[in-house]
Design a protein around this motif. Structure first.
Motif, PDB file in Angstrom:
ATOM      1  N   TYR A   3       0.854  -1.196   0.000  1.00  0.00           N
ATOM      2  CA  TYR A   3       0.000   0.000   0.000  1.00  0.00           C
ATOM      3  C   TYR A   3       0.880   1.233   0.000  1.00  0.00           C
ATOM      4  CZ  TYR A   3      -3.892  -3.109   0.666  1.00  0.00           C
ATOM      5  OH  TYR A   3      -4.821  -4.113   0.467  1.00  0.00           O
ATOM      6  N   LEU A   4       0.667   2.067  -0.993  1.00  0.00           N
ATOM      7  CA  LEU A   4       1.480   3.261  -1.203  1.00  0.00           C
ATOM      8  C   LEU A   4       0.680   4.515  -0.880  1.00  0.00           C
ATOM      9  CD1 LEU A   4       2.953   2.228  -4.666  1.00  0.00           C
ATOM     10  CD2 LEU A   4       4.238   2.352  -2.541  1.00  0.00           C
ATOM     11  N   CYS A   5       1.335   5.450  -0.223  1.00  0.00           N
ATOM     12  CA  CYS A   5       0.753   6.747   0.086  1.00  0.00           C
ATOM     13  C   CYS A   5       1.525   7.800  -0.709  1.00  0.00           C
ATOM     14  CB  CYS A   5       0.886   7.004   1.594  1.00  0.00           C
ATOM     15  SG  CYS A   5       0.464   8.660   2.142  1.00  0.00           S
ATOM     16  N   ALA A   6       0.839   8.786  -1.232  1.00  0.00           N
ATOM     17  CA  ALA A   6       1.502   9.848  -1.991  1.00  0.00           C
ATOM     18  C   ALA A   6       0.821  11.176  -1.698  1.00  0.00           C
ATOM     19  CB  ALA A   6       1.449   9.560  -3.494  1.00  0.00           C
ATOM     20  N   VAL A   7       1.603  12.252  -1.720  1.00  0.00           N
ATOM     21  CA  VAL A   7       1.038  13.586  -1.551  1.00  0.00           C
ATOM     22  C   VAL A   7       1.307  14.410  -2.801  1.00  0.00           C
ATOM     23  CG1 VAL A   7       1.239  13.567   0.950  1.00  0.00           C
ATOM     24  CG2 VAL A   7       3.104  14.508  -0.426  1.00  0.00           C
ATOM     25  N   GLN A   8       0.436  15.348  -3.014  1.00  0.00           N
ATOM     26  CA  GLN A   8       0.587  16.281  -4.132  1.00  0.00           C
ATOM     27  C   GLN A   8       0.477  17.678  -3.559  1.00  0.00           C
ATOM     28  OE1 GLN A   8      -2.615  16.562  -7.135  1.00  0.00           O
ATOM     29  NE2 GLN A   8      -1.029  16.102  -8.640  1.00  0.00           N
ATOM     30  N   ALA A   9       1.474  18.509  -3.867  1.00  0.00           N
ATOM     31  CA  ALA A   9       1.497  19.866  -3.328  1.00  0.00           C
ATOM     32  C   ALA A   9       1.090  20.865  -4.391  1.00  0.00           C
ATOM     33  CB  ALA A   9       2.898  20.187  -2.816  1.00  0.00           C
ATOM     34  N   TYR A  10       0.690  22.023  -3.936  1.00  0.00           N
ATOM     35  CA  TYR A  10       0.435  23.116  -4.868  1.00  0.00           C
ATOM     36  C   TYR A  10       1.771  23.747  -5.262  1.00  0.00           C
ATOM     37  CZ  TYR A  10      -4.564  23.264  -3.931  1.00  0.00           C
ATOM     38  OH  TYR A  10      -5.895  22.967  -3.839  1.00  0.00           O
ATOM     39  N   TYR A  11       1.984  23.909  -6.556  1.00  0.00           N
ATOM     40  CA  TYR A  11       3.165  24.633  -7.029  1.00  0.00           C
ATOM     41  C   TYR A  11       2.666  25.684  -7.995  1.00  0.00           C
ATOM     42  CZ  TYR A  11       6.111  20.931  -5.149  1.00  0.00           C
ATOM     43  OH  TYR A  11       6.735  20.047  -4.330  1.00  0.00           O
ATOM     44  N   GLY A  12       2.411  26.820  -7.549  1.00  0.00           N
ATOM     45  CA  GLY A  12       1.963  27.898  -8.421  1.00  0.00           C
ATOM     46  C   GLY A  12       0.637  27.615  -9.078  1.00  0.00           C
ATOM     47  N   GLY A  13      -0.111  26.633  -8.570  1.00  0.00           N
ATOM     48  CA  GLY A  13      -1.445  26.378  -9.082  1.00  0.00           C
ATOM     49  C   GLY A  13      -1.494  25.659 -10.410  1.00  0.00           C
ATOM     50  N   SER A  14      -0.351  25.260 -10.966  1.00  0.00           N
ATOM     51  CA  SER A  14      -0.408  24.651 -12.291  1.00  0.00           C
ATOM     52  C   SER A  14       0.273  23.294 -12.382  1.00  0.00           C
ATOM     53  CB  SER A  14       0.244  25.579 -13.314  1.00  0.00           C
ATOM     54  OG  SER A  14       1.621  25.740 -13.023  1.00  0.00           O
ATOM     55  N   GLN A  15       0.967  22.890 -11.383  1.00  0.00           N
ATOM     56  CA  GLN A  15       1.668  21.617 -11.466  1.00  0.00           C
ATOM     57  C   GLN A  15       1.900  21.066 -10.073  1.00  0.00           C
ATOM     58  OE1 GLN A  15       5.065  22.858 -13.640  1.00  0.00           O
ATOM     59  NE2 GLN A  15       6.068  23.821 -11.926  1.00  0.00           N
ATOM     60  N   GLY A  16       2.280  19.834 -10.006  1.00  0.00           N
ATOM     61  CA  GLY A  16       2.525  19.230  -8.698  1.00  0.00           C
ATOM     62  C   GLY A  16       2.551  17.735  -8.836  1.00  0.00           C
ATOM     63  N   ASN A  17       3.757  17.180  -8.900  1.00  0.00           N
ATOM     64  CA  ASN A  17       3.878  15.743  -9.061  1.00  0.00           C
ATOM     65  C   ASN A  17       3.559  15.035  -7.753  1.00  0.00           C
ATOM     66  OD1 ASN A  17       6.639  17.166  -8.698  1.00  0.00           O
ATOM     67  ND2 ASN A  17       6.879  15.176  -7.695  1.00  0.00           N
ATOM     68  N   LEU A  18       3.320  13.732  -7.846  1.00  0.00           N
ATOM     69  CA  LEU A  18       3.097  12.902  -6.669  1.00  0.00           C
ATOM     70  C   LEU A  18       4.432  12.581  -6.011  1.00  0.00           C
ATOM     71  CD1 LEU A  18       0.423  10.364  -7.948  1.00  0.00           C
ATOM     72  CD2 LEU A  18       0.074  12.379  -6.525  1.00  0.00           C
ATOM     73  N   ILE A  19       4.472  12.722  -4.672  1.00  0.00           N
ATOM     74  CA  ILE A  19       5.640  12.330  -3.884  1.00  0.00           C
ATOM     75  C   ILE A  19       5.217  11.121  -3.075  1.00  0.00           C
ATOM     76  CG2 ILE A  19       7.301  13.028  -2.130  1.00  0.00           C
ATOM     77  CD1 ILE A  19       6.538  15.960  -2.986  1.00  0.00           C
ATOM     78  N   PHE A  20       5.871   9.992  -3.341  1.00  0.00           N
ATOM     79  CA  PHE A  20       5.465   8.721  -2.746  1.00  0.00           C
ATOM     80  C   PHE A  20       6.269   8.367  -1.519  1.00  0.00           C
ATOM     81  CE2 PHE A  20       2.409   6.565  -5.457  1.00  0.00           C
ATOM     82  CZ  PHE A  20       2.451   7.308  -6.620  1.00  0.00           C
ATOM     83  N   GLY A  21       5.630   7.650  -0.577  1.00  0.00           N
ATOM     84  CA  GLY A  21       6.336   6.964   0.476  1.00  0.00           C
ATOM     85  C   GLY A  21       6.851   5.630  -0.060  1.00  0.00           C
TER      86      GLY A  21
END
Lengths: 113, 112
Positions: free
Chosen positions: A86-104
């Protein structure tokens, strides 16, 4: 730096033995937190998206919850077919136009009959 | 609705060669992202494309490149392969940027 930490790394349960997986995160401006399930040799399968603290989502034996610093994936009365990573990932706001998934790194769950 | 498809599924190359991987997103999805998955590093973001433009790039060397076509299909290329490039390469698509991403089955690359 944005970061996701999952615990435990591995979890062995007996069929029917409920438990929880933890995902703690640090991110500057959370847009969404995602849970995926991955079976060996396959791509991650989407489970849930959570957007704000206090939000909860359920699907069959799985329930995901979110606070300002962590998320839990609760597994109720698991069956052997719930065995997976089971994988958890977060997505952040980057200037409102992009934001890749950062996985555990994931939690490998094994459910024995 | 068909899911994300990736070709080829398996690939064996030797050091110094180059490789091109292909990804077809879910119909109607306009954003495609690529990830590298290894046992040691887990899933790491490579790049993201939307409307044929690279919108975001991860921390990988310039040997890794990609592109997106007008039909949203995407390719990634790795030149001058190194042993450390052996990994599962995953493609994910979403309707728009910053929407839920759905993953394909991956291409397993082995570099000898």
């Amino acid at each position: 730096e944005d970061q996701v930490t999952q615990s435990p790394e591995a979890l062995r349960l007996q069929e029917g033995e409920s438990s929880s997986l933890n995902c703690s995160y640090t991110v500057s401006g959370l847009r969404g937190l995602f849970w995926y399930r991955q079976d060996p040799g396959k791509g991650p399968e989407f489970l849930f998206t959570l957007y704000s603290a206090g939000e909860e989502k359920e699907k069959e034996r799985l329930k995901a919850t979110l606070t300002k610093k962590e998320s839990f994936l609760h597994i109720t009365a698991p069956k052997p077919e719930d065995s997976a990573t089971y994988l958890c990932a977060v997505q952040a706001y980057y200037g409102g136009s992009q934001g890749n998934l950062i996985f555990g790194k994931g939690t490998k769950l094994s459910v024995k009959p | 609705k068909a899911g994300v498809t990736q070709t080829p599924r398996y690939l064996i190359k030797t050091r110094g060669q180059q490789v091109t991987l292909s990804c077809s997103p879910i119909s109607g999805h306009r954003s495609v992202s690529w990830y590298q998955q290894t046992p040691g590093q887990g899933l790491q973001f490579l790049f993201e494309y939307f409307s044929e433009t690279q919108r975001n790039k991860g921390n990988f060397p310039g040997r890794f490149s990609g592109r997106q076509f007008s039909n949203s299909r995407s390719e990634m290329n790795v030149s001058t392969l190194e042993l450390g490039d052996s990994a599962l390469y995953l493609c994910a698509s979403s309707v728009e940027l910053q929407e839920t991403q759905y993953f394909g089955p991956g291409t397993r690359l082995l570099v000898l």
